[in-house]
Design a protein around this motif. Sequence first.
Motif, short mmCIF file in Angstrom:
data_model
loop_
_atom_site.label_atom_id
_atom_site.label_comp_id
_atom_site.label_asym_id
_atom_site.label_seq_id
_atom_site.Cartn_x
_atom_site.Cartn_y
_atom_site.Cartn_z
N GLU A 1 0.80 -1.23 0.00
CA GLU A 1 0.00 0.00 0.00
C GLU A 1 0.83 1.27 0.00
N ASP A 2 2.15 1.13 0.08
CA ASP A 2 3.03 2.31 0.16
C ASP A 2 3.58 2.62 -1.24
N LEU A 3 3.29 3.81 -1.74
CA LEU A 3 3.70 4.18 -3.09
C LEU A 3 5.21 4.11 -3.26
N CYS A 4 5.92 4.58 -2.27
CA CYS A 4 7.39 4.59 -2.33
C CYS A 4 7.92 3.17 -2.51
N GLU A 5 7.35 2.22 -1.74
CA GLU A 5 7.78 0.81 -1.84
C GLU A 5 7.41 0.24 -3.21
#
Length: 613
Positions: A55-59
Amino acid sequence: QFAVGGQKLYVRLFQRKLNWIKVSKIEYGEISVDLLPLIEELVKNSFLQTESELEDLCEGLDLLSAPELKTLAKIFHLPNPNGQKQQLVDDFLRLAKQRSVFSRSQTGIGTVILKRAKDLAGKSVRVCKGPRAVFSRVLLLFSLTESMEDEEAGSGGQGQLSTVLMVNMGRMVFPSYTVNRKTEIFQDREDLIRYATAAHLSNDIATAMANGNWEEANSLYMCAKETWNELKNLPSLSYHRALPEYLRHFTVGWVYTRILSQGVEILQRLHMYKEAVRQLQELLAQQVYCADSRGRWWDRLALNLHQHLKNIKKTIECIRKGLADPCVRTGHRLALYQRALRIRDSPSCKQFRGLLQDLPVVTVEDVTHVTIKGKMCPQTGLGKSVFLMEDTGSDEGSEDLGVSTVMCSVEELALTHYRQSGFDQGIHGEGSTFITLYGLLMWDIIFMDDIPDVFRNCYQTFPLDLYTDSFYENRRDAIEARLQQLHSASSAMLAELVADIWSAQEGKAAALVTWGRFVSLQQAQSLVSCLGGTFLSGVFRRLSKDLRHCRGGLPDLVVWNTHSNHFKLVEVKGPNDRLSCKQIIWLSELQKLGATVEVCHVQAVGAKSQRLS
């Protein structure tokens, strides 16, 4: 209960960084050609997460390769779709923060980018944090003996798995000793979790510092300071305080004290000198943790008060207290005393001279200084000086080959000078030459039984008390007997002692022994015969009593003549290089023990001749 293949796969994924991994990139042919059933089994049992939980865009962006990121950049019409990977990630994160004017739905642009990124990446997995943390804690407990200064402490113990594997494959052998765990370090599970959390935090701060991210390091340090203030009065801490120093290393208080010590450097880097002084004063006010750092703290406090805050009166008070602290040893002690002399001799500090009377005097003997010249190689970047030297080729019949010019370090240049001066043997080993001889001739004492809690697992390269005052205290009789034996040993006897240990232990992983330091056993025997037992026992006495503070500062070179048995110890200094306080003390001590000691200054010249003068 997993199949063996699933277990093997989990261990390999556990060994990797805690990041999302594309399933298409997971290949371990030695486990199975088709890993999908094993991956599905690990997912089903909650040991792996799938991309549905990403759910984390960066990841999500981190998961993509550079070409995939460029494809995504074109889809979203980024201004520079062919930019560098990090630039594209930054652009996407900026775009994700913008609100869509046209869309009334709650779905932000960031969610849309993430969905597209996941479609591009395909199936992905990550090791679940919960089970991973449990395994990490088990490994941390198992590998407590790793130095807190290693990254190992914060990495979840994966390095320990590699060590076990190397041992099982027969590629690594540890010394023989008896594991004797008598004392419990952790009171309960919470106690261990607090320690593990602190160890990870210390590691994160060290990483931020190494990368020059001082603001990030500062916010982590401030967080840690707050946490430690809340934990300080826990009942388990009074139990920790009663542990011997070498076990106190593995307590939450020790780790947080180290973090506060890291904080001093962070504050200095950010020019927050008043805050650095306050932090140092707090560290010095407690007497329980990191006693081996007190010398550095007093030194730093004097420096900040003197140079940055210009408070001479407080500086003198700090020097006086530092010199009275029994934990301030060797180099730090001399540094404080030298600062007092500079203040005393400064015309602007006349009115403070009265405060400097009756300070304890730190005396060191002066040693011989010589200067040689060498042609310096034009430097492209910063770093150690590189010199040019003519290699005349000492082989017979090589006159017609001409002379070649070789690049060498300042120490190699000096070794050549001493070779030309009649010393046919020489080693550039800095401290490791003497430390290795110490490790060999004291081997059985270092790894002796009957001392509880210093060997807590079978993968140790040194006893846990080695770098504390307890090392000597716990083995006083054995050490004194060995020093006496060495003191009166003949050259032949010394050579025999080295040969016995060498043949029995060669290649074993011991912290103090660098097996490659000598080209052969014969070279090591030749050196000990030359140094003699009286001199060696004097050096070893210093190392036995305080290895933590005496392992640094030993001279760069040991040169000797195998025919006359004459030896010389040399500290080499290139242009603009100065002796450190630890080096000054060792040179003085070695001279007192009867060695011929020299500081060899290498002066750079620009003459056409590259021959060593």
